[in-house]
Design an enzyme around this catalytic site. Structure first.
Site, mmCIF file in Angstrom:
data_model
loop_
_atom_site.group_PDB
_atom_site.id
_atom_site.type_symbol
_atom_site.label_atom_id
_atom_site.label_comp_id
_atom_site.label_asym_id
_atom_site.label_seq_id
_atom_site.Cartn_x
_atom_site.Cartn_y
_atom_site.Cartn_z
ATOM 1 N N LYS A 189 -2.572 3.673 10.551
ATOM 2 C CA LYS A 189 -3.851 4.167 11.070
ATOM 3 C C LYS A 189 -3.714 4.522 12.546
ATOM 4 O O LYS A 189 -2.929 3.910 13.263
ATOM 5 C CB LYS A 189 -4.914 3.066 10.959
ATOM 6 C CG LYS A 189 -5.445 2.831 9.562
ATOM 7 C CD LYS A 189 -6.509 1.744 9.600
ATOM 8 C CE LYS A 189 -7.014 1.418 8.206
ATOM 9 N NZ LYS A 189 -7.725 2.547 7.576
ATOM 10 N N ARG A 205 -7.773 -0.402 -3.308
ATOM 11 C CA ARG A 205 -7.821 -0.185 -4.751
ATOM 12 C C ARG A 205 -6.581 -0.774 -5.446
ATOM 13 O O ARG A 205 -6.624 -1.134 -6.607
ATOM 14 C CB ARG A 205 -7.999 1.303 -5.045
ATOM 15 C CG ARG A 205 -6.886 2.186 -4.579
ATOM 16 C CD ARG A 205 -7.309 3.656 -4.468
ATOM 17 N NE ARG A 205 -8.086 3.903 -3.266
ATOM 18 C CZ ARG A 205 -8.565 5.097 -2.916
ATOM 19 N NH1 ARG A 205 -8.359 6.160 -3.677
ATOM 20 N NH2 ARG A 205 -9.264 5.234 -1.810
HETATM 21 N N1 BES Z 1 -10.186 -0.347 4.788
HETATM 22 C C1 BES Z 1 -10.184 1.066 4.749
HETATM 23 C C2 BES Z 1 -11.606 1.635 4.651
HETATM 24 C C3 BES Z 1 -12.484 1.396 5.844
HETATM 25 C C4 BES Z 1 -12.498 2.320 6.876
HETATM 26 C C5 BES Z 1 -13.291 0.291 5.909
HETATM 27 C C6 BES Z 1 -13.306 2.094 7.967
HETATM 28 C C7 BES Z 1 -14.123 0.072 6.997
HETATM 29 C C8 BES Z 1 -14.124 0.969 8.040
HETATM 30 C C9 BES Z 1 -9.395 1.532 3.542
HETATM 31 O O1 BES Z 1 -8.334 0.727 3.173
HETATM 32 C C10 BES Z 1 -8.833 2.867 3.862
HETATM 33 O O2 BES Z 1 -8.013 2.932 4.729
HETATM 34 N N2 BES Z 1 -9.274 3.883 3.135
HETATM 35 C C11 BES Z 1 -8.824 5.208 3.319
HETATM 36 C C12 BES Z 1 -8.520 5.779 1.965
HETATM 37 C C13 BES Z 1 -7.803 7.093 2.002
HETATM 38 C C14 BES Z 1 -6.412 6.927 2.576
HETATM 39 C C15 BES Z 1 -7.743 7.639 0.602
HETATM 40 C C16 BES Z 1 -9.928 5.985 4.007
HETATM 41 O O3 BES Z 1 -11.096 5.735 3.712
HETATM 42 O O4 BES Z 1 -9.625 6.814 4.863
HETATM 43 MN MN MN Z 2 -6.518 1.254 4.199
#
Ligand code: BES
Ligand code: MN
Ligand code: MN
Length: 500
Positions: free
Chosen positions: A277, A352
């Site tokens: 990230k 997931r």
């Molecule tokens: N934990 C994150 C989602 C999230 C983002 C929760 C901001 C709370 C605040 C999740 O694991 C994630 O990174 N999701 C990605 C999925 C994508 C790579 C398909 C996302 O939402 O960008």
């Molecule tokens: Mn994630």
């Protein structure tokens, strides 16, 4: 390999709220260090207040619900919180007014009395809401502060005009329990990742289990290998710490009204893994990526004392998500507990992957229905913001139970469509499914992925990525982790199988 664990203050606990005790009594409100008068815009002010409307208006009180002023006077300070028109006062309004009241004197008063006028809300419900609002409004995560700026709330007196003491006491009892559920969830989510590994969380739940009347069993890496939980193991592959699958079980005293399964995302810290990230403010929130698991732990800390007569089993899928030489790579294929193979196209879509094992286990157990809760997608925040969770599911009755519970506890949800035509975007050339959908509808894609692991079991999915945290104090939410989901699931468990 030995791993350095950050020094923790002596006696550190990830759940300070389990020890904190605010003594809550059914009045009299007037004997506290500060007395809060909840007032309605169109009925006379209470006599003991000692100032009139004009004086309050001059001090800044408006007729908008939630408007708050502190009136200095000899003896106990008076707090005035506006409820709006009498006929329109609701449980939510009372909960929020109580939170505003205690917050107004957070720096000065460790005992607060709250005086509720006669309003068209059942007195027991009113007392519960006021207790809950006050306890949650005054919540602060201070475990790692050398000196807290605010005083803890040591005592709270709730007085409801025209109500008898027993009704008020019953409401207080229930408010204390529901507030505890949310406070424990907040504690866990607020705890820094270095202070709460998956192993630590398993230890804490075992301790809470003894205290609050449920069972907790944790499965470690070797057991997860034996169980074929390739999702949890795949996400854990880059970590220096062991994963834990934590199974919680609550059995009511008498015959159970159905068996509810809960599955929680417990990513102790989400760096994104190899799909690292960026260092933006959202990344800083990723210690809370176990907010789903935390909500479930909060719920379990309240099931017995709330007198819930549903059997409840939960699976918390816990590990951090880290990049390293051993981390899962893009293109790797993981095998889930139910045998499905998954191509990992993005290691940041890890929630997931751990949840697929938890859902498979819940279905195998034969629960009557399963609800999962997860800080799953940024896309759900784009769609609904930080106030409302996204709700998906396959079963009308279960979805309606959740929607009704959501209204009752003021943890708002919004039902979203499980658009089946998007399923093909999750196709993989080499495995049964991939963990990435297309460019749009990311929350739906994630939900469609999870659905694959629910078989014929009625299922609902709550994506709490948005409401898991709050930037600022806001009604019953305190800045930081909100504990969103703990009260929702507690209410839904109580209502499950027509329990009410
Ligand atoms: N934990 C994150 C989602 C999230 C983002 C929760 C901001 C709370 C605040 C999740 O694991 C994630 O990174 N999701 C990605 C999925 C994508 C790579 C398909 C996302 O939402 O960008
Ligand atoms: Mn994630
Ligand atoms: Mn995540």
């Amino acid at each position: 390999m030995t791993v350095a664990i950050p020094a923790r203050p002596e006696g550190f606990t990830p759940v300070p709220s389990a020890q904190q005790t605010t003594t809550v009594s059914a009045g009299p409100a007037g004997e506290s260090a500060a007395v809060a008068y909840l007032v309605t815009a169109d009925t006379p002010l209470p006599e003991g207040l000692g100032v009139d409307r004009d004086a309050l208006t001059a001090a800044g009180l408006t007729e908008d619900a939630g408007s708050t002023v502190v009136v200095p006077r000899a003896g106990a300070a008076a707090i005035v919180v506006e409820l709006g028109k009498e006929a329109e006062v609701t449980v939510d309004g009372l909960r929020n007014a109580a939170a505003a009241a205690v917050r107004a004197v957070a720096k000065v008063a460790s005992s607060v009395g709250i005086l509720v006028p006669e309003v068209p809300v059942d007195p027991t419900d009113a007392a519960a809401a006021v207790t809950e609002g006050a306890l949650l409004g005054r919540y602060r995560y201070t475990a790692l502060k050398s000196e807290a700026k605010e005083k803890p709330l040591e005592s709270l007196a709730v007085e409801i005009a025209g109500a008898d003491a027993e009704e008020v006491a019953a409401g207080i009892g229930s408010g204390v329990v529901t507030a505890r559920a949310a406070a424990i969830a907040r504690d866990l989510a607020n705890t820094p990742p270095g202070h709460l590994s998956a192993v630590d969380l398993a230890d804490v739940t075992a301790q809470l289990a003894g205290e609050y009347g449920f069972e907790s069993v944790a499965f470690g890496k070797d057991e997860l290998i034996e169980m074929g939980c390739g999702g949890i193991l795949g996400v854990n592959a880059g970590s220096a710490f062991e994963p834990r699958l934590i199974k919680l079980h609550y059995a009511p005293d008498g015959e159970a009204a159905g068996h509810l399964g809960l599955v929680g995302k417990g990513i102790m810290y989400d760096s994104g893994g190899i799909s690292l990230k960026p260092s933006n403010p959202l990344h800083l929130l990723m210690k809370m990526d176990m907010g789903g698991a935390a909500a479930i732990v909060g719920t379990f800390a309240a099931l017995r004392d709330a007198g819930v007569d549903t059997e409840v089993t939960a699976w918390l899928c816990c590990t951090d998500n880290m990049p390293s030489g051993s981390a899962t790579k893009l293109g790797d294929v993981l095998t889930a507990r139910n045998g499905m193979t998954v191509e990992v196209k993005n290691t940041d879509a890890e929630g997931r992957l751990v949840m697929m094992d938890g859902l498979s286990l819940a279905v195998e157990e034969g629960v009557d229905a399963v609800i999962d809760i997860a800080t799953l997608t940024g896309a759900s925040i784009v769609a609904l913001g930080t106030r409302r969770a996204a709700l998906f599911g396959t079963d009308r009755v279960l979805l309606d139970t959740l929607a009704a519970s959501s209204e009752a506890v003021d943890e708002p949800v919004w039902e979203m469509p499980l658009e089946a035509s998007y399923r093909k975007e999750l196709d993989s050339q080499i495995a049964d499914i991939s963990n990435m959908g297309g460019q749009w509808a990311g929350a739906t894609a994630a939900a469609l992925f999870l659905k694959e692991f629910t078989g014929d079991t009625p299922w609902a999915h709550v994506d709490i990525a948005g409401p898991m945290s709050s930037d600022a104090d806001d009604a019953w939410r305190s800045a930081g982790a909100t504990g969103f989901g703990a009260r929702l699931l507690l209410h839904a468990a109580a209502d499950f199988a027509g329990g009410e």
